[in-house]
Motif scaffolding. Structure first.
Motif, PDB file in Angstrom:
ATOM      1  N   ALA A 146     -13.044  54.142  60.549  1.00 24.41           N
ATOM      2  CA  ALA A 146     -13.545  53.290  59.404  1.00 24.41           C
ATOM      3  C   ALA A 146     -12.862  53.802  58.107  1.00 24.41           C
ATOM      4  O   ALA A 146     -12.374  53.211  57.348  1.00 24.41           O
ATOM      5  CB  ALA A 146     -15.121  53.160  59.169  1.00 24.41           C
ATOM      6  N   VAL A 147     -12.902  55.139  58.001  1.00 24.03           N
ATOM      7  CA  VAL A 147     -12.476  55.742  56.728  1.00 24.03           C
ATOM      8  C   VAL A 147     -10.865  55.737  56.956  1.00 24.03           C
ATOM      9  O   VAL A 147     -10.093  55.325  55.657  1.00 24.03           O
ATOM     10  CB  VAL A 147     -12.558  57.293  56.472  1.00 24.03           C
ATOM     11  N   VAL A 148     -10.161  56.102  57.879  1.00 29.13           N
ATOM     12  CA  VAL A 148      -8.742  55.750  58.049  1.00 29.13           C
ATOM     13  C   VAL A 148      -8.266  54.175  57.672  1.00 29.13           C
ATOM     14  O   VAL A 148      -7.415  54.077  56.930  1.00 29.13           O
ATOM     15  CB  VAL A 148      -8.147  56.070  59.303  1.00 29.13           C
ATOM     16  N   GLU A 149      -9.125  53.406  58.170  1.00 28.03           N
ATOM     17  CA  GLU A 149      -8.779  51.878  58.032  1.00 28.03           C
ATOM     18  C   GLU A 149      -8.865  51.547  56.374  1.00 28.03           C
ATOM     19  O   GLU A 149      -8.188  50.762  55.932  1.00 28.03           O
ATOM     20  CB  GLU A 149      -9.772  50.937  58.834  1.00 28.03           C
ATOM     21  N   ILE A 240       2.250  54.167  65.741  1.00 24.58           N
ATOM     22  CA  ILE A 240       1.887  54.578  67.228  1.00 24.58           C
ATOM     23  C   ILE A 240       0.254  54.993  66.929  1.00 24.58           C
ATOM     24  O   ILE A 240       0.178  55.978  65.976  1.00 24.58           O
ATOM     25  CB  ILE A 240       2.606  55.795  67.418  1.00 24.58           C
ATOM     26  N   ALA A 241      -0.518  54.558  67.479  1.00 22.26           N
ATOM     27  CA  ALA A 241      -2.029  54.808  67.275  1.00 22.26           C
ATOM     28  C   ALA A 241      -2.255  55.522  68.484  1.00 22.26           C
ATOM     29  O   ALA A 241      -2.257  54.945  69.700  1.00 22.26           O
ATOM     30  CB  ALA A 241      -2.712  53.208  67.120  1.00 22.26           C
ATOM     31  N   MET A 242      -3.064  56.686  68.559  1.00 18.52           N
ATOM     32  CA  MET A 242      -3.570  57.392  69.567  1.00 18.52           C
ATOM     33  C   MET A 242      -4.959  57.288  69.776  1.00 18.52           C
ATOM     34  O   MET A 242      -5.562  57.845  69.012  1.00 18.52           O
ATOM     35  CB  MET A 242      -3.025  58.766  69.245  1.00 18.52           C
ATOM     36  N   SER A 249      -6.608  50.136  62.426  1.00 15.50           N
ATOM     37  CA  SER A 249      -5.793  50.538  61.490  1.00 15.50           C
ATOM     38  C   SER A 249      -4.345  50.223  61.744  1.00 15.50           C
ATOM     39  O   SER A 249      -3.744  49.867  60.798  1.00 15.50           O
ATOM     40  CB  SER A 249      -5.852  52.092  61.415  1.00 15.50           C
ATOM     41  N   ALA A 250      -3.917  50.287  62.792  1.00 17.44           N
ATOM     42  CA  ALA A 250      -2.602  49.957  62.899  1.00 17.44           C
ATOM     43  C   ALA A 250      -2.336  48.359  62.730  1.00 17.44           C
ATOM     44  O   ALA A 250      -1.449  47.990  62.458  1.00 17.44           O
ATOM     45  CB  ALA A 250      -2.207  50.367  64.735  1.00 17.44           C
TER      46      ALA A 250
END
Length: 442
Positions: A146-149, A240-242, A249-250
Motif C-alpha cells: 500500500a505504501v509503495v502504491e 518488473i514486479a516481483m 503498483s505496476a
C-alpha cells in the motif's frame, strides 16, 4: 485448491506482522524518507524495535504521539505539529503518513487533512503520502504494498499524470515485494543490469538496509531510491514486479504512463530463475550472459547432489502470502511433500492458487506440521518447529536471533543453489541426530 480458515476465536502465537510495520519498511527504500505513524507512541516503538532487531541498524520512524484526549478532541492538531517539526528540523524528501488502528477506529479523516496541508503550504521537493494501514486488516505484505502504491500515486500526481520527457529505451522499473531481502534486491538489480538495462528500484532496500557502515546519525533513511529517480520511473520502458502483491503498483504506472509490466509470482527456485532470465533475454535481445549459464549448471549439480537427502521429505511453511507460495513451488521442484501452508491473511493470489493454504497462526502451522522434516518461517516459529520435530529454516520477517539474515540471497540461480544447500544440510543434520542414539558408545 482453496483458502481455508481455522475459525479459532483467538490467535495463538500470531503469524501476522502489522501492516503499519510493512509500510515503515517500504519507506526505508526511499532516500531521505521518513515514516510518520499517526497514532500512539507504542505503535511507532513496536515497529522500530522489530525492524531494528531484524536489520541490526537504526530505523527512521516518527509519531504524532496521540493520547486518548487527542483522539477525542482534535487528532489533526497532533499531526500538523508533527509534520511541522519533521519538515522544519529534517527537510526530508519523502514523508509517509501512516494511519494506525487508533486513528482509523476513531474515524479521523487524516487523508483529507494531509491533502489540505500540502495544498495550503504548496510544498515543493517533498513527497507527502497518506496511507491508511490499521492493524486489524492485512499484514506486513499488504502494508508494504500500500505504501509503495501510495508513493507511485504521489509521483504521478506530482507530475500531473504526464511523463517528464521521452521514454528511455534502456530503463527498467523494478518493484520488489516485501519478502525479498536487501541481498535479494541487489541480486535482481545485478541480473537485470547484466542485460544492458538501467534499473530504477522502488523501494530499494539494497542500498539502505544492507548493513553498510556510515558515520554519524541521521533521522532520515540514508539509502534507497532518491526522489529524482522516482520521478524518472514514468519514463521507463518496462516495469518488473516481483510478487503478486506489487501488481497494483505496476498497473498504476501502466495506467498513468503507458508502461507495460510483467509480474513474477514465483521468485525462488530453478523455474522462477528460468522464467526471469528468459523474459530478460526476450526483452533485451541480448543472450543470457555466460555467468548465469554457469550458475544454472551449478544449481542443477547441487540439486542432483542433494536429491537423495530430499527424497521423502515433507515441509510446513508459515510466511506472508507471496512468500509462502513461492517457497512451496521451489520445494516442489525438489520433490518435497507439503504438509501445510499457513499465511496470515487471504489475498487474490492465494484464492487463485492450486494449493491449499490455511489462514491462521503459528499454532496452526505446528498442528499441520507435526512430523514434518522442514519448517520454513520467521523467528517467531523457531520453538514451534522444535516442538514439531522439524529442521528450521529462518525466512521472512522478523528473524532476530541470526546474523546476516537480511543479506541472504534466495533469488536467481545463485539464490536457488543457496536454498538447496541450506535445506539439504539441515536435513543431513536432522538425520544424524535421529540416528545418534543408535550408535554404540564407549
Amino acid at each position: 485448491m482453496a483458502v481455508k480458515h481455522t475459525g479459532k476465536p483467538v490467535s495463538v502465537n500470531p503469524l501476522t506482522v502489522g501492516p503499519s510495520l510493512g509500510g515503515v519498511l517500504a519507506v526505508q527504500g526511499c532516500y531521505r524518507g521518513i515514516a510518520l505513524l499517526h497514532g500512539s507512541q507504542g505503535c511507532a516503538a513496536f515497529s522500530k524495535s522489530l525492524l531494528t532487531r531484524h536489520f541490526r541498524d537504526t530505523i527512521a520512524v516518527q509519531t504524532s504521539a496521540l493520547q486518548e484526549m487527542d483522539v477525542i478532541f482534535d487528532a489533526d492538531r497532533n499531526l500538523e505539529e508533527a509534520l511541522n517539526v519533521v519538515i522544519a528540523k529534517h527537510q526530508p524528501d519523502l514523508i509517509a503518513v501512516i494511519g494506525t488502528e487508533l486513528t482509523d477506529v476513531s474515524g479521523t479523516d487524516y487523508t483529507a487533512f494531509v491533502k489540505k496541508y500540502m495544498r495550503e503550504r504548496a510544498l515543493r521537493d517533498l513527497l507527502l503520502v497518506p496511507v491508511a494501514l490499521p492493524d486489524f486488516g492485512g499484514s506486513l505484505e499488504a502494508g508494504y504494498a500500500a505504501v509503495v502504491e501510495g508513493i507511485i500515486d504521489g509521483i504521478i500526481q506530482g507530475e500531473g499524470g504526464k511523463t517528464a520527457g521521452k521514454p528511455i529505451a534502456g530503463q527498467i522499473n523494478l518493484i520488489p515485494g516485501s519478502c525479498l531481502t536487501p541481498g535479494d534486491v541487489m541480486e535482481l538489480k545485478e541480473i537485470i543490469s547484466d542485460f544492458g538495462f538501467e534499473v530504477i528500484t522502488v523501494p530499494d532496500l539494497s542500498t539502505s538496509l544492507s548493513g553498510h557502515l556510515l558515520t554519524g546519525f541521521s533521522p532520515l533513511s540514508r539509502g534507497g531510491a532518491p526522489l529524482v529517480s522516482l520521478k524518472q520511473m514514468l519514463r521507463s520502458r518496462y516495469t518488473i514486479a516481483m510478487g503478486a502483491s506489487m501488481e497494483r503498483s505496476a498497473r498504476r504506472l501502466q495506467n498513468a504512463a503507458g508502461i507495460p509490466y510483467k509480474v513474477f509470482t514465483g521468485m525462488h527456485g530453478l523455474g522462477a530463475a528460468d522464467e526471469l532470465l528468459t523474459f530478460l533475454q526476450q526483452l533485451s535481445g541480448v543472450p543470457v550472459p555466460l555467468r548465469y549459464r554457469w550458475q544454472r549448471e551449478n544449481l542443477l549439480d547441487s540439486m542432483l547432489d542433494a536429491h537423495f537427502h530430499y527424497a521423502g521429505a515433507s515441509a510446513v511453511i508459515a510466511l506472508e502470502p507471496d512468500h509462502v507460495l513461492s517457497m512451496a513451488n521451489w520445494l516442489g521442484e525438489m520433490g518435497v511433500t507439503i504438509k501445510g501452508l499457513v499465511a496470515p491473511c487471504e489475498t487474490p493470489l492465494l484464492r487463485e492458487s492450486e494449493r491449499t493454504v490455511w489462514v491462521g497462526d503459528i499454532d496452526d502451522a505446528e498442528e499441520l506440521g507435526r512430523g514434518a522434516d522442514i519448517w520454513i518461517g520467521n523467528g517467531h516459529g523457531k520453538k514451534a518447529a522444535k516442538r514439531a520435530g522439524a529442521a528450521y529454516l529462518p525466512a521472512g520477517f522478523p528473524v532476530s536471533d541470526e546474523l546476516g539474515s537480511y543479506m541472504t540471497v534466495s533469488v536467481g540461480y545463485r539464490g536457488a543453489m543457496e536454498l538447496v544447500n541450506k535445506v539439504g544440510n539441515l536435513l543431513i543434520r536432522r538425520e544424524e541426530a535421529r540416528h545418534e542414539g543408535r550408535f554404540c558408545q564407549r
